[in-house]
Design a protein around this motif. Sequence first.
Motif, PDB file in Angstrom:
ATOM      1  N   ASP A  86       0.810  -1.218   0.000  1.00  0.00           N
ATOM      2  CA  ASP A  86       0.000   0.000   0.000  1.00  0.00           C
ATOM      3  C   ASP A  86       0.845   1.271   0.000  1.00  0.00           C
ATOM      4  N   TYR A  87       2.148   1.135   0.159  1.00  0.00           N
ATOM      5  CA  TYR A  87       3.002   2.322   0.308  1.00  0.00           C
ATOM      6  C   TYR A  87       2.953   3.224  -0.924  1.00  0.00           C
ATOM      7  N   ASP A  88       3.106   2.658  -2.109  1.00  0.00           N
ATOM      8  CA  ASP A  88       3.157   3.469  -3.322  1.00  0.00           C
ATOM      9  C   ASP A  88       1.858   4.243  -3.524  1.00  0.00           C
ATOM     10  N   THR A  89       0.724   3.598  -3.272  1.00  0.00           N
ATOM     11  CA  THR A  89      -0.563   4.272  -3.445  1.00  0.00           C
ATOM     12  C   THR A  89      -0.716   5.428  -2.464  1.00  0.00           C
ATOM     13  N   ILE A  90      -0.373   5.182  -1.187  1.00  0.00           N
ATOM     14  CA  ILE A  90      -0.525   6.236  -0.163  1.00  0.00           C
ATOM     15  C   ILE A  90       0.453   7.373  -0.424  1.00  0.00           C
ATOM     16  N   ALA A  91       1.685   7.052  -0.819  1.00  0.00           N
ATOM     17  CA  ALA A  91       2.662   8.108  -1.101  1.00  0.00           C
ATOM     18  C   ALA A  91       2.185   8.995  -2.246  1.00  0.00           C
ATOM     19  N   LYS A  92       1.560   8.412  -3.267  1.00  0.00           N
ATOM     20  CA  LYS A  92       1.043   9.194  -4.382  1.00  0.00           C
ATOM     21  C   LYS A  92      -0.097  10.106  -3.952  1.00  0.00           C
ATOM     22  N   CYS A  93      -0.960   9.606  -3.036  1.00  0.00           N
ATOM     23  CA  CYS A  93      -2.074  10.428  -2.531  1.00  0.00           C
ATOM     24  C   CYS A  93      -1.566  11.643  -1.770  1.00  0.00           C
ATOM     25  N   PHE A  94      -0.569  11.451  -0.943  1.00  0.00           N
ATOM     26  CA  PHE A  94      -0.046  12.571  -0.155  1.00  0.00           C
ATOM     27  C   PHE A  94       0.682  13.580  -1.041  1.00  0.00           C
ATOM     28  N   LYS A  95       1.301  13.111  -2.090  1.00  0.00           N
ATOM     29  CA  LYS A  95       2.025  14.016  -2.973  1.00  0.00           C
ATOM     30  C   LYS A  95       1.084  14.815  -3.862  1.00  0.00           C
ATOM     31  N   VAL A  96       0.074  14.159  -4.410  1.00  0.00           N
ATOM     32  CA  VAL A  96      -0.824  14.815  -5.369  1.00  0.00           C
ATOM     33  C   VAL A  96      -1.934  15.579  -4.656  1.00  0.00           C
ATOM     34  N   TRP A  97      -2.576  14.959  -3.655  1.00  0.00           N
ATOM     35  CA  TRP A  97      -3.739  15.571  -3.019  1.00  0.00           C
ATOM     36  C   TRP A  97      -3.394  16.501  -1.860  1.00  0.00           C
ATOM     37  N   TYR A  98      -2.486  16.087  -1.018  1.00  0.00           N
ATOM     38  CA  TYR A  98      -2.276  16.813   0.244  1.00  0.00           C
ATOM     39  C   TYR A  98      -1.075  17.751   0.186  1.00  0.00           C
ATOM     40  N   GLY A  99      -0.073  17.429  -0.577  1.00  0.00           N
ATOM     41  CA  GLY A  99       1.078  18.304  -0.707  1.00  0.00           C
ATOM     42  C   GLY A  99       1.878  18.471   0.571  1.00  0.00           C
ATOM     43  N   VAL A 100       1.929  17.439   1.414  1.00  0.00           N
ATOM     44  CA  VAL A 100       2.707  17.492   2.654  1.00  0.00           C
ATOM     45  C   VAL A 100       3.808  16.441   2.583  1.00  0.00           C
ATOM     46  N   GLU A 101       4.781  16.595   3.449  1.00  0.00           N
ATOM     47  CA  GLU A 101       5.919  15.677   3.477  1.00  0.00           C
ATOM     48  C   GLU A 101       5.467  14.285   3.908  1.00  0.00           C
ATOM     49  N   PHE A 102       5.885  13.287   3.165  1.00  0.00           N
ATOM     50  CA  PHE A 102       5.557  11.899   3.480  1.00  0.00           C
ATOM     51  C   PHE A 102       6.862  11.103   3.431  1.00  0.00           C
ATOM     52  N   VAL A 103       7.339  10.663   4.604  1.00  0.00           N
ATOM     53  CA  VAL A 103       8.642  10.014   4.708  1.00  0.00           C
ATOM     54  C   VAL A 103       8.463   8.584   5.199  1.00  0.00           C
ATOM     55  N   GLN A 104       9.397   7.747   4.768  1.00  0.00           N
ATOM     56  CA  GLN A 104       9.431   6.353   5.227  1.00  0.00           C
ATOM     57  C   GLN A 104      10.611   6.194   6.174  1.00  0.00           C
ATOM     58  N   LYS A 105      10.339   5.679   7.369  1.00  0.00           N
ATOM     59  CA  LYS A 105      11.373   5.531   8.389  1.00  0.00           C
ATOM     60  C   LYS A 105      11.447   4.092   8.872  1.00  0.00           C
ATOM     61  N   GLU A 106      12.680   3.666   9.094  1.00  0.00           N
ATOM     62  CA  GLU A 106      12.928   2.358   9.680  1.00  0.00           C
ATOM     63  C   GLU A 106      13.289   2.535  11.142  1.00  0.00           C
ATOM     64  N   HIS A 107      12.659   1.780  12.005  1.00  0.00           N
ATOM     65  CA  HIS A 107      12.932   1.895  13.428  1.00  0.00           C
ATOM     66  C   HIS A 107      14.237   1.185  13.788  1.00  0.00           C
ATOM     67  N   ALA A 108      14.892   1.710  14.821  1.00  0.00           N
ATOM     68  CA  ALA A 108      16.126   1.107  15.318  1.00  0.00           C
ATOM     69  C   ALA A 108      15.786  -0.159  16.097  1.00  0.00           C
ATOM     70  N   LEU A 109      16.395  -1.266  15.685  1.00  0.00           N
ATOM     71  CA  LEU A 109      16.111  -2.559  16.310  1.00  0.00           C
ATOM     72  C   LEU A 109      17.337  -3.148  16.992  1.00  0.00           C
ATOM     73  N   ARG A 110      18.332  -2.314  17.266  1.00  0.00           N
ATOM     74  CA  ARG A 110      19.555  -2.804  17.889  1.00  0.00           C
ATOM     75  C   ARG A 110      19.360  -3.121  19.368  1.00  0.00           C
ATOM     76  N   GLY A 111      18.370  -2.523  19.984  1.00  0.00           N
ATOM     77  CA  GLY A 111      18.162  -2.735  21.418  1.00  0.00           C
ATOM     78  C   GLY A 111      19.029  -1.868  22.306  1.00  0.00           C
ATOM     79  N   TRP A 112      19.676  -0.850  21.729  1.00  0.00           N
ATOM     80  CA  TRP A 112      20.514   0.039  22.532  1.00  0.00           C
ATOM     81  C   TRP A 112      19.639   0.951  23.382  1.00  0.00           C
ATOM     82  N   ASN A 113      20.155   1.281  24.570  1.00  0.00           N
ATOM     83  CA  ASN A 113      19.418   2.190  25.450  1.00  0.00           C
ATOM     84  C   ASN A 113      20.100   3.556  25.534  1.00  0.00           C
ATOM     85  N   TRP A 114      20.987   3.862  24.606  1.00  0.00           N
ATOM     86  CA  TRP A 114      21.570   5.194  24.559  1.00  0.00           C
ATOM     87  C   TRP A 114      21.430   5.738  23.142  1.00  0.00           C
TER      88      TRP A 114
END
Length: 572
Positions: A86-114
């Motif tokens: 669904d990412y490509d469809t939603i990214a296109k909607c935000f770009k064409v209809w809403y005109g706001v920043e739409f970013v894809q982020k990966e969460h840190a999974l290292r388990g670090w506490n600092w």
Amino acid sequence: MTDSIFRESFDNIYLDLSKEPGKCRLAESGLGWKPAGGTTFTLDKAELAHAQWSKAAKGYELRLHTKASDGKNGGVVQLDGFKQDDYDTIAKCFKVWYGVEFVQKEHALRGWNWGKTEVGKNELMFNVRNQPAFELPYSEISNTNLPGKNELAIEFALQNDDKDTGTNGHLGGARGQGKKSSAALDQLTEIRFYIPGQETRKAGKASDDEGSGDEEEEEDVAAAMALYDTLVAKAQIGEVAGETFATFLEVLHLTPRGRFDIDIYKNSFRLRGKTYDYKIEFEKAKRFFLLQKPDDLHTLLCIGMDPPLRQGQTRYPFLVMQFKRDEETQIELNITDETLKEYGNRLQPAYEGPIANVIAKIFHGLTGKRLLQPSKDLVTHHNQSGVKCSIKASEGHLYCLDRAFLFVPKPATYLSFDNIASVTMSRVGGAVSASRTFDLLVTLRNGAGEHQFSNINREEQQPLENFFAAKNIKVKNEMDVDGGMLAAALSADPDLASSEDEEVVQKDRGSADEDSESEDEDFQADSDSDVAEEFDENAASSGSDAEMADAGGSDSDTAEKVERPKKKTKTK
């Protein structure tokens, strides 16, 4: 998923951790979400600030940040359950209809506490290697404090009671603002950050004498303090609607311990201390007690809290404030005539008198709740309203109210008469202490437990018995049984009674006369013998019976310990 020119639809999507899934639709004018048979949630595209796409619990999450930080659609809106395709469809909607920043982020999974904290518009992010480990929406933060110089504690909003699930039934069980962590078996209540170092921030403007203009001064502050001030402003901690009605400075609190400034508002009051700040809604203050301490010097103002006030892992069901009886104050409330009329005759524009009574009357006027005081049916032996006693090792006073017992200050204990099955009076301890004091054991109904109040003066026995009779409380007096058995034993053997009296006289003197006149033959004042060192082979054990017997010492021993003699030099 069904495609059309004007909208995109996605099934099995969860809104703000809702219990039930619904259908999410993205249209040119905005987006909406509706559960089966529920109310529709809508968000206009003009309210969108930016959006984020990331992996989440039920698939992929669309995280929406709105321009408004509060209100119906303010802060952060979570839509979880999307598929990766669904990412490509939603990214296109935000770009064409809403005109706001739409970013894809990966969460840190290292388990670090600092890592590093990032202060956003609607949430605090904790990043590890420039990847978000977790986000804390400001709407979920109820309080923040500085337990240490480099330590910051953040407390999260809790449900008011077990029935408060934090959900909105009209939105399929979606969590409301400040309630996203409610209704879980295990709930995160606090998180702490260790933030070393200092930061430089602008302190304000200062104009020089030459008139060259205003310049902003800079100051170095602890990094923990800088983040604390930022969170207080972002999460609106301590801010309430309206102005302060009254302020009282440096009020001594026995529970929790410390001095706090009290700011009283229309619907809440705030405690401001050096380390901890608390904002308490009046609806959470269930009972108010005004108690006279038996020392004839102080007055206690107690506030029953539900849910209890929380400080770290410690919960305080009662606030206990202490005031001097002869300390008086005069104050005019910062309140308009229109607002004053809302309270009728309960609230006055100005107050004068003992400070404890003034604060209690203001609380009564704003909340409409009674000020509970000790019952007139109990007058102690010394004409006081409280009975001195202890719970385990904690000393305090037991107050008999019209419908309950209240022990303060710590641990504050409230026992309603409706929950009491019986009260038992008994002697516990040696012969001397048992004759002067007694214990009071309160047994609750339905096996709910027992509460024991110890070391009550024997002179208070009769006033308490009269009070229990007036309140129809079942009483078991085990002291009369013990006294009857002792009297029967003495009457059966007259010689035992006379010999016991003689023995008491002898115990009063013992061998004191002999010891006071005789000299200690083992003591040699001029002896040059060395005292055995702790690490010598010939050193005597520190736990010997002889040393333990002399552990109490005398005045001369204490004087010698003030100036410790120098150790003699060993010679090999």
